[in-house]
Design a protein around this motif. Structure first.
Motif, PDB file in Angstrom:
ATOM      1  N   PHE A 124       0.795  -1.229   0.000  1.00 33.19           N
ATOM      2  CA  PHE A 124       0.000   0.000   0.000  1.00 33.19           C
ATOM      3  C   PHE A 124       0.829   1.281   0.000  1.00 33.19           C
ATOM      4  CE2 PHE A 124      -3.177  -2.869   2.265  1.00 33.19           C
ATOM      5  CZ  PHE A 124      -3.914  -3.084   1.115  1.00 33.19           C
ATOM      6  N   ALA A 125       2.046   1.233   0.546  1.00 30.89           N
ATOM      7  CA  ALA A 125       2.890   2.424   0.579  1.00 30.89           C
ATOM      8  C   ALA A 125       4.092   2.317  -0.357  1.00 30.89           C
ATOM      9  CB  ALA A 125       3.375   2.690   2.004  1.00 30.89           C
ATOM     10  N   GLY A 126       4.336   1.118  -0.882  1.00 24.64           N
ATOM     11  CA  GLY A 126       5.437   0.944  -1.833  1.00 24.64           C
ATOM     12  C   GLY A 126       6.800   0.890  -1.186  1.00 24.64           C
ATOM     13  N   ALA A 127       6.864   0.703   0.134  1.00 26.57           N
ATOM     14  CA  ALA A 127       8.148   0.671   0.830  1.00 26.57           C
ATOM     15  C   ALA A 127       7.983  -0.031   2.170  1.00 26.57           C
ATOM     16  CB  ALA A 127       8.674   2.088   1.045  1.00 26.57           C
ATOM     17  N   THR A 128       9.105  -0.441   2.753  1.00 27.13           N
ATOM     18  CA  THR A 128       9.071  -1.093   4.056  1.00 27.13           C
ATOM     19  C   THR A 128       8.801  -0.052   5.146  1.00 27.13           C
ATOM     20  OG1 THR A 128      11.445  -0.778   4.380  1.00 27.13           O
ATOM     21  CG2 THR A 128      10.741  -2.830   3.304  1.00 27.13           C
ATOM     22  N   PRO A 129       8.330  -0.493   6.322  1.00 27.89           N
ATOM     23  CA  PRO A 129       8.068   0.452   7.408  1.00 27.89           C
ATOM     24  C   PRO A 129       9.283   1.301   7.786  1.00 27.89           C
ATOM     25  CG  PRO A 129       7.025  -1.635   7.888  1.00 27.89           C
ATOM     26  CD  PRO A 129       7.857  -1.854   6.654  1.00 27.89           C
ATOM     27  N   SER A 130      10.497   0.723   7.767  1.00 31.49           N
ATOM     28  CA  SER A 130      11.685   1.495   8.147  1.00 31.49           C
ATOM     29  C   SER A 130      11.934   2.646   7.185  1.00 31.49           C
ATOM     30  CB  SER A 130      12.911   0.578   8.209  1.00 31.49           C
ATOM     31  OG  SER A 130      13.132  -0.060   6.957  1.00 31.49           O
ATOM     32  N   ILE A 131      11.690   2.417   5.903  1.00 34.84           N
ATOM     33  CA  ILE A 131      11.843   3.495   4.916  1.00 34.84           C
ATOM     34  C   ILE A 131      10.745   4.536   5.089  1.00 34.84           C
ATOM     35  CG2 ILE A 131      11.777   4.022   2.440  1.00 34.84           C
ATOM     36  CD1 ILE A 131      13.135   1.332   1.943  1.00 34.84           C
ATOM     37  N   ILE A 132       9.540   4.079   5.366  1.00 31.45           N
ATOM     38  CA  ILE A 132       8.428   5.002   5.599  1.00 31.45           C
ATOM     39  C   ILE A 132       8.703   5.873   6.821  1.00 31.45           C
ATOM     40  CG2 ILE A 132       5.999   5.140   6.261  1.00 31.45           C
ATOM     41  CD1 ILE A 132       6.510   4.449   3.295  1.00 31.45           C
ATOM     42  N   GLU A 133       9.304   5.299   7.851  1.00 33.34           N
ATOM     43  CA  GLU A 133       9.617   6.061   9.061  1.00 33.34           C
ATOM     44  C   GLU A 133      10.556   7.224   8.731  1.00 33.34           C
ATOM     45  OE1 GLU A 133      11.041   5.259  13.676  1.00 33.34           O
ATOM     46  OE2 GLU A 133      11.050   3.618  12.209  1.00 33.34           O
ATOM     47  N   ILE A 134      11.562   6.961   7.923  1.00 32.85           N
ATOM     48  CA  ILE A 134      12.486   8.028   7.503  1.00 32.85           C
ATOM     49  C   ILE A 134      11.749   9.073   6.676  1.00 32.85           C
ATOM     50  CG2 ILE A 134      14.524   8.532   6.091  1.00 32.85           C
ATOM     51  CD1 ILE A 134      15.523   5.681   6.826  1.00 32.85           C
ATOM     52  N   SER A 135      10.878   8.599   5.771  1.00 30.59           N
ATOM     53  CA  SER A 135      10.115   9.509   4.913  1.00 30.59           C
ATOM     54  C   SER A 135       9.208  10.421   5.728  1.00 30.59           C
ATOM     55  CB  SER A 135       9.288   8.696   3.908  1.00 30.59           C
ATOM     56  OG  SER A 135       8.471   9.529   3.124  1.00 30.59           O
ATOM     57  N   LEU A 136       8.521   9.876   6.737  1.00 30.46           N
ATOM     58  CA  LEU A 136       7.637  10.681   7.584  1.00 30.46           C
ATOM     59  C   LEU A 136       8.429  11.725   8.372  1.00 30.46           C
ATOM     60  CD1 LEU A 136       5.203   7.943   8.971  1.00 30.46           C
ATOM     61  CD2 LEU A 136       4.643   9.760   7.366  1.00 30.46           C
ATOM     62  N   ARG A 137       9.606  11.343   8.855  1.00 26.39           N
ATOM     63  CA  ARG A 137      10.433  12.279   9.614  1.00 26.39           C
ATOM     64  C   ARG A 137      10.909  13.429   8.720  1.00 26.39           C
ATOM     65  NH1 ARG A 137      14.563   9.064  10.900  1.00 26.39           N
ATOM     66  NH2 ARG A 137      13.259   7.982  12.420  1.00 26.39           N
ATOM     67  N   GLU A 138      11.357  13.084   7.508  1.00 33.76           N
ATOM     68  CA  GLU A 138      11.815  14.116   6.578  1.00 33.76           C
ATOM     69  C   GLU A 138      10.664  15.019   6.141  1.00 33.76           C
ATOM     70  OE1 GLU A 138      13.595  11.877   3.454  1.00 33.76           O
ATOM     71  OE2 GLU A 138      15.545  11.692   4.482  1.00 33.76           O
ATOM     72  N   ALA A 139       9.482  14.445   5.942  1.00 33.37           N
ATOM     73  CA  ALA A 139       8.326  15.234   5.527  1.00 33.37           C
ATOM     74  C   ALA A 139       7.954  16.252   6.601  1.00 33.37           C
ATOM     75  CB  ALA A 139       7.141  14.310   5.240  1.00 33.37           C
ATOM     76  N   ALA A 140       8.011  15.850   7.866  1.00 32.60           N
ATOM     77  CA  ALA A 140       7.689  16.767   8.956  1.00 32.60           C
ATOM     78  C   ALA A 140       8.675  17.929   9.005  1.00 32.60           C
ATOM     79  CB  ALA A 140       7.685  16.018  10.288  1.00 32.60           C
ATOM     80  N   ILE A 141       9.965  17.645   8.790  1.00 31.90           N
ATOM     81  CA  ILE A 141      10.985  18.699   8.790  1.00 31.90           C
ATOM     82  C   ILE A 141      10.805  19.623   7.603  1.00 31.90           C
ATOM     83  CG2 ILE A 141      13.462  19.145   8.573  1.00 31.90           C
ATOM     84  CD1 ILE A 141      13.907  16.469  10.065  1.00 31.90           C
ATOM     85  N   ASN A 142      10.571  19.046   6.419  1.00 36.39           N
ATOM     86  CA  ASN A 142      10.374  19.857   5.211  1.00 36.39           C
ATOM     87  C   ASN A 142       9.170  20.778   5.350  1.00 36.39           C
ATOM     88  OD1 ASN A 142      12.556  18.894   3.753  1.00 36.39           O
ATOM     89  ND2 ASN A 142      11.414  17.153   2.906  1.00 36.39           N
ATOM     90  N   LEU A 143       8.089  20.245   5.922  1.00 36.92           N
ATOM     91  CA  LEU A 143       6.886  21.042   6.095  1.00 36.92           C
ATOM     92  C   LEU A 143       7.147  22.209   7.031  1.00 36.92           C
ATOM     93  CD1 LEU A 143       3.855  21.179   5.353  1.00 36.92           C
ATOM     94  CD2 LEU A 143       3.400  19.839   7.395  1.00 36.92           C
ATOM     95  N   GLN A 144       7.816  21.937   8.132  1.00 34.76           N
ATOM     96  CA  GLN A 144       8.106  22.982   9.106  1.00 34.76           C
ATOM     97  C   GLN A 144       8.984  24.084   8.512  1.00 34.76           C
ATOM     98  OE1 GLN A 144      10.028  21.507  12.616  1.00 34.76           O
ATOM     99  NE2 GLN A 144       9.748  23.381  13.782  1.00 34.76           N
ATOM    100  N   ASN A 145       9.945  23.699   7.674  1.00 37.25           N
ATOM    101  CA  ASN A 145      10.880  24.670   7.102  1.00 37.25           C
ATOM    102  C   ASN A 145      10.264  25.543   6.031  1.00 37.25           C
ATOM    103  OD1 ASN A 145      12.928  23.750   8.739  1.00 37.25           O
ATOM    104  ND2 ASN A 145      13.796  22.370   7.199  1.00 37.25           N
ATOM    105  N   ARG A 146       9.133  25.102   5.452  1.00 36.51           N
ATOM    106  CA  ARG A 146       8.570  25.812   4.313  1.00 36.51           C
ATOM    107  C   ARG A 146       7.293  26.593   4.629  1.00 36.51           C
ATOM    108  NH1 ARG A 146      11.722  21.919   2.499  1.00 36.51           N
ATOM    109  NH2 ARG A 146      12.700  22.141   0.438  1.00 36.51           N
ATOM    110  N   VAL A 147       6.770  26.393   5.830  1.00 34.71           N
ATOM    111  CA  VAL A 147       5.539  27.076   6.200  1.00 34.71           C
ATOM    112  C   VAL A 147       5.855  28.439   6.773  1.00 34.71           C
ATOM    113  CG1 VAL A 147       3.529  27.007   7.714  1.00 34.71           C
ATOM    114  CG2 VAL A 147       4.319  24.921   6.616  1.00 34.71           C
ATOM    115  N   PHE A 148       5.117  29.459   6.313  1.00 34.38           N
ATOM    116  CA  PHE A 148       5.264  30.786   6.899  1.00 34.38           C
ATOM    117  C   PHE A 148       4.742  30.777   8.323  1.00 34.38           C
ATOM    118  CE2 PHE A 148       5.296  32.752   2.497  1.00 34.38           C
ATOM    119  CZ  PHE A 148       6.588  33.245   2.630  1.00 34.38           C
ATOM    120  N   SER A 149       5.367  31.501   9.196  1.00 33.31           N
ATOM    121  CA  SER A 149       4.893  31.630  10.573  1.00 33.31           C
ATOM    122  C   SER A 149       3.613  32.441  10.620  1.00 33.31           C
ATOM    123  CB  SER A 149       5.954  32.318  11.436  1.00 33.31           C
ATOM    124  OG  SER A 149       7.166  31.584  11.393  1.00 33.31           O
TER     125      SER A 149
END
Length: 275
Positions: A250-275
């Motif tokens: 369903f996600a096209g990757a193992t849970p360990s890879i998804i865990e890294i992806s979710l962590r990076e997505a949270a950081i990317n989102l935080q860095n790009r959102v205006f305060s």
């Protein structure tokens, strides 16, 4: 940034589970990243009054979404890129609710690409989008969408016993046996499978797996430090290998890879959102 789920009007409760509004303003000086979005059991109607999103499917094909999008049964992951002025109003339907509203078998909507909602709801959805663009508040946006749906309820298909049963699959995390569900719906197993596919576009067993996977995905998003063994146990998996199988499908990757992806997505989102 604004993110909230609204409980729908009681008059819509039979077919609508929630209305979600998400508003984010991104820094236009930084290219927006794409985020992995897995298939989920909820069938939805999306309005994008401002910037539309771009999606990339598992095949590699990219699509700029229309301002009003209908998402039926989902089976594959995709990557989404939000616009800089991101505003989405999502209508999340009750299991079987979209079928009752449109009156067509949901397996007809089983495809990779998202549908332009006007193909099934008519051009009125674009007038709704214009009203949403001019709305003065998020509560007003909720009211605009609800009024549109209330007008469509005149042709609503009759509620059957199976329509009372389908939400139980979500409530119990996809863990109820098909035999039990069929019995509660007053149908034989064969009748239940056929009627189920009409309403949700997928087989009961496949949909149950999708519900269980979605619960595991949401659990990890809400509790990033939780181990996959803990998640597998909490979401009713027989063992961790069954969880890994579902994540690969369903996600096209193992849970360990998804865990890294979710962590990076949270950081990317935080860095790009205006305060």
């Amino acid at each position: 940034m604004f993110h909230q789920f609204f409980k729908p009007s009681p008059a819509l409760g039979e077919i609508v589970n929630n209305i979600m509004i998400n508003k984010i303003s991104f820094n236009a000086a930084i290219p927006n990243p794409s985020f992995l979005f897995p298939p989920l059991p909820e069938q939805c109607l999306f309005f994008y009054p401002h910037d539309c999103m771009e999606v990339q499917y598992a095949s590699g094909e990219k699509q700029k979404l229309s301002p009003c999008v209908l998402v039926g049964p989902q089976t594959e992951p995709l990557h989404i890129t939000m616009g800089y002025d991101h505003l989405v109003i999502k209508v999340g339907f009750q299991p079987g609710g979209l079928h009752r509203l449109l009156g067509i078998p949901m397996h007809h909507l089983l495809r990779t690409e998202a549908f332009d909602a006007s193909d099934l709801f008519g051009p009125e959805v674009y007038l709704v989008n214009e009203q949403l663009r001019e709305a003065a508040s998020f509560h007003q946006m909720q009211g605009i969408v609800e009024q549109f749906l209330l007008k469509k309820q005149g042709a609503l298909k009759k509620r059957l016993p199976i329509d009372h049963v389908l939400p139980l699959l979500i409530k119990h995390g996809g863990l109820l046996p098909v035999d039990q569900l069929a019995s509660l719906a007053c149908l034989s197993n064969r009748q239940f499978e056929r009627t189920f596919k009409d309403r949700l576009g997928l087989s009961p067993k496949f949909f149950s797996r999708l519900v269980r996977f979605a619960n595991a995905w949401v659990y990890k998003e809400a509790r990033p430090d939780a181990s996959w063994v803990e998640i597998a146990y909490a979401c009713g998996y027989y063992d961790q290998m069954h969880l890994i199988r579902d994540f690969k499908e369903f996600a096209g990757a193992t849970p360990s890879i998804i865990e890294i992806s979710l962590r990076e997505a949270a950081i990317n989102l935080q860095n790009r959102v205006f305060s």
